[in-house]
Write a protein that holds these residues in place. Structure first.
Motif, PDB file in Angstrom:
ATOM      1  N   ASP A  23       0.820  -1.209   0.000  1.00 60.69           N
ATOM      2  CA  ASP A  23       0.000   0.000   0.000  1.00 60.69           C
ATOM      3  C   ASP A  23       0.857   1.264   0.000  1.00 60.69           C
ATOM      4  OD1 ASP A  23      -2.864  -1.049   0.368  1.00 60.69           O
ATOM      5  OD2 ASP A  23      -1.719  -2.140   1.893  1.00 60.69           O
ATOM      6  N   GLY A  24       0.578   2.143  -0.938  1.00 63.06           N
ATOM      7  CA  GLY A  24       1.333   3.383  -1.051  1.00 63.06           C
ATOM      8  C   GLY A  24       2.580   3.255  -1.889  1.00 63.06           C
ATOM      9  N   THR A  25       2.970   2.019  -2.201  1.00 63.46           N
ATOM     10  CA  THR A  25       4.152   1.768  -3.023  1.00 63.46           C
ATOM     11  C   THR A  25       3.756   1.099  -4.335  1.00 63.46           C
ATOM     12  OG1 THR A  25       5.551   1.574  -1.057  1.00 63.46           O
ATOM     13  CG2 THR A  25       6.406   0.620  -3.102  1.00 63.46           C
ATOM     14  N   LEU A  26       3.077  -0.041  -4.225  1.00 66.61           N
ATOM     15  CA  LEU A  26       2.595  -0.735  -5.424  1.00 66.61           C
ATOM     16  C   LEU A  26       1.158  -0.370  -5.772  1.00 66.61           C
ATOM     17  CD1 LEU A  26       3.926  -4.397  -5.050  1.00 66.61           C
ATOM     18  CD2 LEU A  26       4.851  -2.549  -6.441  1.00 66.61           C
ATOM     19  N   VAL A  27       0.332  -0.108  -4.763  1.00 63.21           N
ATOM     20  CA  VAL A  27      -1.072   0.216  -5.021  1.00 63.21           C
ATOM     21  C   VAL A  27      -1.437   1.526  -4.339  1.00 63.21           C
ATOM     22  CG1 VAL A  27      -1.701  -2.216  -5.225  1.00 63.21           C
ATOM     23  CG2 VAL A  27      -1.989  -1.064  -3.036  1.00 63.21           C
ATOM     24  N   GLY A  28      -2.384   2.243  -4.959  1.00 62.80           N
ATOM     25  CA  GLY A  28      -2.869   3.493  -4.406  1.00 62.80           C
ATOM     26  C   GLY A  28      -4.239   3.335  -3.790  1.00 62.80           C
ATOM     27  N   LEU A  31      -6.625   0.676  -4.945  1.00 60.71           N
ATOM     28  CA  LEU A  31      -6.244  -0.705  -4.642  1.00 60.71           C
ATOM     29  C   LEU A  31      -5.862  -1.500  -5.889  1.00 60.71           C
ATOM     30  CD1 LEU A  31      -8.876  -1.590  -1.891  1.00 60.71           C
ATOM     31  CD2 LEU A  31      -6.589  -0.620  -1.617  1.00 60.71           C
ATOM     32  N   ARG A  32      -5.362  -0.804  -6.912  1.00 58.69           N
ATOM     33  CA  ARG A  32      -4.922  -1.456  -8.143  1.00 58.69           C
ATOM     34  C   ARG A  32      -3.444  -1.187  -8.386  1.00 58.69           C
ATOM     35  NH1 ARG A  32      -9.513  -1.963 -12.376  1.00 58.69           N
ATOM     36  NH2 ARG A  32     -11.361  -1.821 -11.061  1.00 58.69           N
ATOM     37  N   ILE A  33      -2.767  -2.147  -9.001  1.00 60.81           N
ATOM     38  CA  ILE A  33      -1.384  -1.948  -9.422  1.00 60.81           C
ATOM     39  C   ILE A  33      -1.415  -1.371 -10.829  1.00 60.81           C
ATOM     40  CG2 ILE A  33       0.875  -2.996  -9.746  1.00 60.81           C
ATOM     41  CD1 ILE A  33       0.066  -5.246  -7.940  1.00 60.81           C
ATOM     42  N   ARG A  34      -0.657  -0.311 -11.032  1.00 58.59           N
ATOM     43  CA  ARG A  34      -0.651   0.355 -12.329  1.00 58.59           C
ATOM     44  C   ARG A  34       0.064  -0.518 -13.368  1.00 58.59           C
ATOM     45  NH1 ARG A  34      -1.402   6.173 -11.366  1.00 58.59           N
ATOM     46  NH2 ARG A  34       0.018   6.692 -13.080  1.00 58.59           N
ATOM     47  N   PRO A  35      -0.361  -0.437 -14.635  1.00 60.19           N
ATOM     48  CA  PRO A  35       0.197  -1.320 -15.675  1.00 60.19           C
ATOM     49  C   PRO A  35       1.715  -1.246 -15.800  1.00 60.19           C
ATOM     50  CG  PRO A  35      -1.790  -0.260 -16.480  1.00 60.19           C
ATOM     51  CD  PRO A  35      -1.484   0.373 -15.158  1.00 60.19           C
ATOM     52  N   ARG A  36       2.303  -0.062 -15.692  1.00 54.75           N
ATOM     53  CA  ARG A  36       3.754   0.038 -15.825  1.00 54.75           C
ATOM     54  C   ARG A  36       4.452  -0.714 -14.702  1.00 54.75           C
ATOM     55  NH1 ARG A  36       7.277   5.670 -16.455  1.00 54.75           N
ATOM     56  NH2 ARG A  36       9.357   4.682 -16.500  1.00 54.75           N
ATOM     57  N   THR A  37       3.865  -0.673 -13.503  1.00 45.18           N
ATOM     58  CA  THR A  37       4.462  -1.388 -12.379  1.00 45.18           C
ATOM     59  C   THR A  37       4.372  -2.893 -12.584  1.00 45.18           C
ATOM     60  OG1 THR A  37       3.890   0.444 -10.905  1.00 45.18           O
ATOM     61  CG2 THR A  37       4.394  -1.676  -9.885  1.00 45.18           C
ATOM     62  N   VAL A  38       3.232  -3.374 -13.050  1.00 44.38           N
ATOM     63  CA  VAL A  38       3.093  -4.804 -13.349  1.00 44.38           C
ATOM     64  C   VAL A  38       4.154  -5.227 -14.352  1.00 44.38           C
ATOM     65  CG1 VAL A  38       1.605  -6.574 -14.347  1.00 44.38           C
ATOM     66  CG2 VAL A  38       0.629  -4.843 -12.832  1.00 44.38           C
ATOM     67  N   ALA A  39       4.324  -4.440 -15.409  1.00 38.45           N
ATOM     68  CA  ALA A  39       5.288  -4.791 -16.449  1.00 38.45           C
ATOM     69  C   ALA A  39       6.713  -4.798 -15.908  1.00 38.45           C
ATOM     70  CB  ALA A  39       5.171  -3.810 -17.613  1.00 38.45           C
ATOM     71  N   ALA A  40       7.058  -3.815 -15.064  1.00 33.41           N
ATOM     72  CA  ALA A  40       8.418  -3.731 -14.522  1.00 33.41           C
ATOM     73  C   ALA A  40       8.722  -4.915 -13.621  1.00 33.41           C
ATOM     74  CB  ALA A  40       8.596  -2.422 -13.758  1.00 33.41           C
ATOM     75  N   VAL A  41       7.770  -5.290 -12.751  1.00 35.11           N
ATOM     76  CA  VAL A  41       7.992  -6.407 -11.835  1.00 35.11           C
ATOM     77  C   VAL A  41       8.075  -7.717 -12.615  1.00 35.11           C
ATOM     78  CG1 VAL A  41       6.994  -7.749  -9.956  1.00 35.11           C
ATOM     79  CG2 VAL A  41       6.933  -5.255  -9.869  1.00 35.11           C
ATOM     80  N   ARG A  42       7.175  -7.911 -13.553  1.00 35.12           N
ATOM     81  CA  ARG A  42       7.201  -9.154 -14.337  1.00 35.12           C
ATOM     82  C   ARG A  42       8.499  -9.278 -15.130  1.00 35.12           C
ATOM     83  NH1 ARG A  42       3.089 -12.521 -15.493  1.00 35.12           N
ATOM     84  NH2 ARG A  42       1.174 -12.265 -14.279  1.00 35.12           N
ATOM     85  N   ALA A  43       9.003  -8.173 -15.644  1.00 34.98           N
ATOM     86  CA  ALA A  43      10.274  -8.208 -16.379  1.00 34.98           C
ATOM     87  C   ALA A  43      11.416  -8.615 -15.458  1.00 34.98           C
ATOM     88  CB  ALA A  43      10.550  -6.856 -17.018  1.00 34.98           C
ATOM     89  N   TYR A  65      -2.386  -9.861  -5.452  1.00 31.54           N
ATOM     90  CA  TYR A  65      -1.401  -8.978  -6.088  1.00 31.54           C
ATOM     91  C   TYR A  65      -0.152  -9.760  -6.495  1.00 31.54           C
ATOM     92  CZ  TYR A  65      -4.295  -5.238  -4.113  1.00 31.54           C
ATOM     93  OH  TYR A  65      -5.337  -4.413  -3.781  1.00 31.54           O
ATOM     94  N   ALA A  66       0.282 -10.666  -5.635  1.00 27.80           N
ATOM     95  CA  ALA A  66       1.457 -11.475  -5.962  1.00 27.80           C
ATOM     96  C   ALA A  66       1.204 -12.316  -7.210  1.00 27.80           C
ATOM     97  CB  ALA A  66       1.823 -12.372  -4.774  1.00 27.80           C
ATOM     98  N   ARG A  67      -0.002 -12.843  -7.329  1.00 30.96           N
ATOM     99  CA  ARG A  67      -0.345 -13.617  -8.532  1.00 30.96           C
ATOM    100  C   ARG A  67      -0.371 -12.721  -9.768  1.00 30.96           C
ATOM    101  NH1 ARG A  67      -4.696 -17.373  -5.465  1.00 30.96           N
ATOM    102  NH2 ARG A  67      -3.460 -19.289  -5.394  1.00 30.96           N
ATOM    103  N   GLU A  68      -0.933 -11.535  -9.629  1.00 26.33           N
ATOM    104  CA  GLU A  68      -0.986 -10.608 -10.762  1.00 26.33           C
ATOM    105  C   GLU A  68       0.413 -10.252 -11.256  1.00 26.33           C
ATOM    106  OE1 GLU A  68      -2.732  -6.139 -11.863  1.00 26.33           O
ATOM    107  OE2 GLU A  68      -2.968  -6.957  -9.836  1.00 26.33           O
ATOM    108  N   LEU A  69       1.358 -10.171 -10.320  1.00 17.19           N
ATOM    109  CA  LEU A  69       2.729  -9.797 -10.659  1.00 17.19           C
ATOM    110  C   LEU A  69       3.586 -10.983 -11.109  1.00 17.19           C
ATOM    111  CD1 LEU A  69       3.349  -7.341  -7.692  1.00 17.19           C
ATOM    112  CD2 LEU A  69       3.059  -6.709 -10.098  1.00 17.19           C
ATOM    113  N   GLY A  70       3.039 -12.191 -11.001  1.00 17.85           N
ATOM    114  CA  GLY A  70       3.796 -13.368 -11.405  1.00 17.85           C
ATOM    115  C   GLY A  70       4.902 -13.739 -10.440  1.00 17.85           C
ATOM    116  N   LEU A  71       4.715 -13.450  -9.153  1.00 19.30           N
ATOM    117  CA  LEU A  71       5.768 -13.706  -8.166  1.00 19.30           C
ATOM    118  C   LEU A  71       5.850 -15.183  -7.819  1.00 19.30           C
ATOM    119  CD1 LEU A  71       5.381 -10.663  -5.758  1.00 19.30           C
ATOM    120  CD2 LEU A  71       6.501 -10.823  -7.991  1.00 19.30           C
TER     121      LEU A  71
END
Length: 281
Positions: A23-28, A31-43, A65-71
């Motif tokens: 909260d406050g870092t990955l989501v605002g 309560l969603r992760i922004r597309p650029r953040t998803v792409a950066a983490v997945r990369a 969120y961890a599943r969305e990011l592919g962790l």
């Protein structure tokens, strides 16, 4: 190609572990992760970097969120008091419990009384359940938004008969932050007090912190903390930011957090966490 950066201790190496507050870092507020953040983490994950969510939330709350990011690595929850494996892809339920360090029941009772005496509204987090007194001002809201992981009880103190993962109390800002030094002094050696949000003052067991949990995770993965990047935005992230090789603070974080960071990220609205990952991982 991995960016080479100077790390603390005079060592230069590549980032092998990234620890991310939620909260406050990955989501605002949405309560969603922004597309650029998803792409950066997945990369980062795809090139072999271990990426972990390290949050004050229950691990069950962080799992989507961890599943969305592919962790793939364990989730750290409850300020580091609880760590669970990521469940296998497609598996139902939560991952295996790897670490749990709760507060003794006697300390929980004292913390509940302390919070009430100081004008705060306390409730409990235990494992994957939120326990709220029926008289709590936000009980109906918590039940509505937590999908059954909330237990509403008539008497919170009577419910506490065994150790509990975390005490969390709610107050109007800046009251929780103002009370933090008193809480730390009054519970020295018995509990760790921290602020996870300007509204929330929390108590966890001695020795528990996000920094300690990231150290535990790094040892499990065979990674040097100097090869670790951490990003966070509140006082509960301070140990994590200060103990890794490269700590990044979000710009809306408190001055104490920004002071220990190697770098202050761009604002959340400009995908600050994503920019940090892109530049240094």
């Amino acid at each position: 190609m991995t960016t080479r950066i100077p790390l603390t201790g005079g060592r230069t190496g590549r980032i092998r572990l990234v620890a991310l507050d939620l909260d406050g870092t990955l989501v605002g507020d949405d309560l969603r992760i922004r597309p650029r953040t998803v792409a950066a983490v997945r990369a980062a994950v795809e090139v072999g970097v271990a990426v972990a969510i390290v949050t004050g939330r229950m691990t069950s709350s962080a799992l989507p969120y961890a599943r969305e990011l592919g962790l793939r690595v364990p989730i750290v929850g409850m300020q580091g008091a609880l760590i669970r494996e990521m469940p296998a892809a497609g598996a139902q339920g939560l991952g295996r419990l790897l670490y749990h360090r709760p507060l003794p029941a006697a300390v929980v009772h004292d913390a509940l009384a302390w919070c009430r005496d100081h004008g705060l509204d306390p409730h409990l987090n235990h494992l994957e359940r939120m326990v709220i007194p029926a008289a709590h001002s936000r009980a109906a809201e918590y039940v509505r938004f937590n999908l059954g992981r909330v237990a509403v009880v008539p008497d919170l103190d009577a419910w506490v008969r065994h150790p509990v993962t975390k005490v969390i109390s709610v107050g109007n800002p800046p009251t929780p932050t103002r009370l933090l030094p008193d809480a730390r002094a009054d519970f020295a050696g018995r509990a760790v007090a921290t602020v996870s949000h300007p509204m929330f003052l929390e108590f966890v067991a001695p020795g528990v912190s996000k920094g300690a949990a990231v150290g535990w995770l790094a040892r499990r993965l065979g990674i040097d903390l100097r090869d670790t990047l951490a990003i966070g935005d509140q006082l509960n992230d301070l140990e994590m930011i200060s103990e890794v090789g490269f700590g990044v603070a979000m710009p809306h974080g408190p001055a104490d957090l920004r002071a220990v960071a190697n770098l202050v990220a761009p604002p959340f609205e400009e995908d600050g966490a994503a920019q940090g990952i892109e530049a240094y991982v």
